[in-house]
Design a protein around this motif. Structure first.
Motif, short mmCIF file in Angstrom:
data_model
loop_
_atom_site.label_atom_id
_atom_site.label_comp_id
_atom_site.label_asym_id
_atom_site.label_seq_id
_atom_site.Cartn_x
_atom_site.Cartn_y
_atom_site.Cartn_z
N VAL A 83 -11.95 -76.99 -24.63
CA VAL A 83 -11.17 -78.19 -24.32
C VAL A 83 -9.98 -77.91 -23.40
N ASP A 84 -9.62 -76.63 -23.25
CA ASP A 84 -8.48 -76.28 -22.41
C ASP A 84 -8.87 -75.93 -20.98
N ASP A 85 -10.16 -76.10 -20.62
CA ASP A 85 -10.64 -75.69 -19.30
C ASP A 85 -10.28 -74.23 -19.05
N ALA A 144 -6.97 -86.37 -26.00
CA ALA A 144 -7.50 -85.22 -26.73
C ALA A 144 -8.86 -85.54 -27.34
N GLU A 145 -9.00 -86.74 -27.89
CA GLU A 145 -10.28 -87.13 -28.49
C GLU A 145 -11.38 -87.24 -27.43
N GLU A 146 -11.04 -87.80 -26.28
CA GLU A 146 -12.02 -87.92 -25.20
C GLU A 146 -12.50 -86.54 -24.73
N THR A 147 -11.55 -85.61 -24.59
CA THR A 147 -11.90 -84.25 -24.16
C THR A 147 -12.72 -83.54 -25.23
N ALA A 148 -12.32 -83.71 -26.50
CA ALA A 148 -13.05 -83.07 -27.60
C ALA A 148 -14.49 -83.57 -27.66
N MET A 149 -14.69 -84.86 -27.52
CA MET A 149 -16.03 -85.43 -27.57
C MET A 149 -16.88 -84.91 -26.41
N LYS A 150 -16.27 -84.75 -25.25
CA LYS A 150 -16.98 -84.25 -24.07
C LYS A 150 -17.62 -82.89 -24.37
N TYR A 151 -16.83 -81.99 -24.98
CA TYR A 151 -17.35 -80.64 -25.21
C TYR A 151 -18.19 -80.54 -26.48
N LEU A 152 -17.93 -81.36 -27.46
CA LEU A 152 -18.80 -81.38 -28.64
C LEU A 152 -20.20 -81.86 -28.25
N LEU A 171 -14.46 -82.92 -35.22
CA LEU A 171 -13.73 -83.59 -34.15
C LEU A 171 -12.23 -83.28 -34.22
N LYS A 172 -11.65 -83.38 -35.42
CA LYS A 172 -10.22 -83.13 -35.56
C LYS A 172 -9.87 -81.67 -35.25
N ASN A 173 -10.79 -80.75 -35.57
CA ASN A 173 -10.56 -79.35 -35.24
C ASN A 173 -10.42 -79.14 -33.74
N CYS A 174 -11.13 -79.97 -32.97
CA CYS A 174 -11.08 -79.85 -31.51
C CYS A 174 -9.94 -80.67 -30.89
N ILE A 175 -9.28 -81.48 -31.71
CA ILE A 175 -8.18 -82.32 -31.22
C ILE A 175 -6.83 -81.69 -31.50
N VAL A 176 -6.67 -81.05 -32.65
CA VAL A 176 -5.36 -80.67 -33.16
C VAL A 176 -4.58 -79.78 -32.19
N GLY A 177 -5.22 -78.80 -31.59
CA GLY A 177 -4.52 -77.91 -30.67
C GLY A 177 -4.09 -78.59 -29.39
N GLN A 178 -4.92 -79.52 -28.94
CA GLN A 178 -4.58 -80.25 -27.71
C GLN A 178 -3.31 -81.08 -27.89
N VAL A 179 -3.18 -81.70 -29.07
CA VAL A 179 -2.02 -82.55 -29.33
C VAL A 179 -0.78 -81.71 -29.60
N VAL A 187 -22.10 -78.93 -26.55
CA VAL A 187 -22.63 -77.89 -27.44
C VAL A 187 -23.56 -78.48 -28.50
N GLY A 188 -23.92 -79.74 -28.35
CA GLY A 188 -24.89 -80.36 -29.25
C GLY A 188 -24.39 -80.72 -30.62
N MET A 189 -23.08 -80.96 -30.76
CA MET A 189 -22.51 -81.24 -32.07
C MET A 189 -22.05 -82.69 -32.25
N GLU A 190 -22.41 -83.58 -31.34
CA GLU A 190 -21.98 -84.97 -31.46
C GLU A 190 -22.42 -85.61 -32.78
N PRO A 191 -23.64 -85.32 -33.31
CA PRO A 191 -24.03 -85.94 -34.59
C PRO A 191 -23.21 -85.48 -35.79
N PHE A 192 -22.42 -84.41 -35.62
CA PHE A 192 -21.72 -83.81 -36.76
C PHE A 192 -20.20 -83.87 -36.61
N ILE A 193 -19.70 -84.80 -35.80
CA ILE A 193 -18.27 -84.81 -35.50
C ILE A 193 -17.41 -85.09 -36.73
#
Length: 239
Positions: free
Chosen positions: A151-153, A112-120, A94-102, A123-129
């Motif tokens: 996450v950057d569209d 950033a967290e909301e966007t990261a969760m959307k794409y995780l 999760l943090k890997n997908c947040i850091v660049g956005q911030v 790709v089927g990675m919600e259980p491993f955030i």
């Protein structure tokens, strides 16, 4: 007419020689070639991680190699996944997908967290955030990397040997994921890869064959496979 030259103590090396290439919106291109053919250099120039020695790169009609071009705006539209997955080992998925956005896009942590969760989730990675890269398989790391660039569209996705560290079965899953992402986002997709049969596991619009810094063929997979160009330029034909 893109060229790239490196000056060395004993001469110079030219990994790209007047390369012509046009990629339409939404198309998936596979770029293949022997080691040293210039494939990775081409992708790194497209993302301006390398500066071309000559020639120009246009994105949506604008010359991104112009000195006055806003590079940060361009990079926000381009996602790149390396064979090493480009993840921070000390951060969770999760943090890997947040850091660049911030840090780069200046989004709030909540956004950033909301966007990261959307794409995780996509790709089927919600259980491993909360898992760190060392706790993930190669295929799972690949999924986090893909979520991280989505996450950057983005409008252009670049994959530099994304299957290099994956076994064949996981490689097929990765190609399927890349295909799904491309169709879902409408982004143009460029895949640099040596394992041609894995790239062709899903439909690819065109294959670009490079050899010694030049484009030898730019055609459909069917056209390329009906010729002898692969064997003549050191690429094993698909199994």
């Amino acid at each position: 007419n893109l060229s790239k030259t490196y000056s060395l103590s004993d001469g110079s090396v030219e990994p790209l020689k007047n390369v012509p290439l046009t990629i339409p919106d939404g198309d998936i291109y596979g770029i293949i070639g022997m080691s040293g053919a210039g494939t990775s250099t081409l992708v790194r120039c497209i993302n301006l991680l390398e500066t071309p020695t000559s020639g120009n790169i246009f994105f949506n009609g604008k010359n991104i190699t112009d000195r006055d071009f806003n590079l940060s705006q361009y990079r926000a539209k381009v996602g790149m996944v390396f064979q090493s997955f480009n993840l921070f080992n000390n951060m969770s998925a999760l943090k890997n997908c947040i850091v660049g956005q911030v840090s780069v896009l200046k989004r709030s942590h909540a956004e950033a967290e909301e966007t990261a969760m959307k794409y995780l989730r996509k790709v089927g990675m919600e259980p491993f955030i909360n898992a760190k890269p060392a706790q993930l398989s190669g295929g799972q790391k690949q999924r986090v990397s893909v979520a991280g660039v989505m996450v950057d569209d983005v409008e252009l996705l670049l994959f530099d040997e994304p299957l290099a560290n994956l076994d064949p079965a996981t490689g097929k899953q990765a190609v399927e994921l890349i295909d799904n992402v491309g169709k879902r986002t409408g982004a143009a997709v460029i895949i640099v890869e040596h394992r041609l049969e894995d790239v062709l596991y899903k439909d690819v619009d065109r294959i670009v064959l490079m050899y010694e810094g030049r484009i030898i063929r730019d055609c459909t997979p069917d056209e390329l496979l009906s010729e002898s160009a692969l064997k003549e330029h050191g690429i094993r034909e698909p199994l």
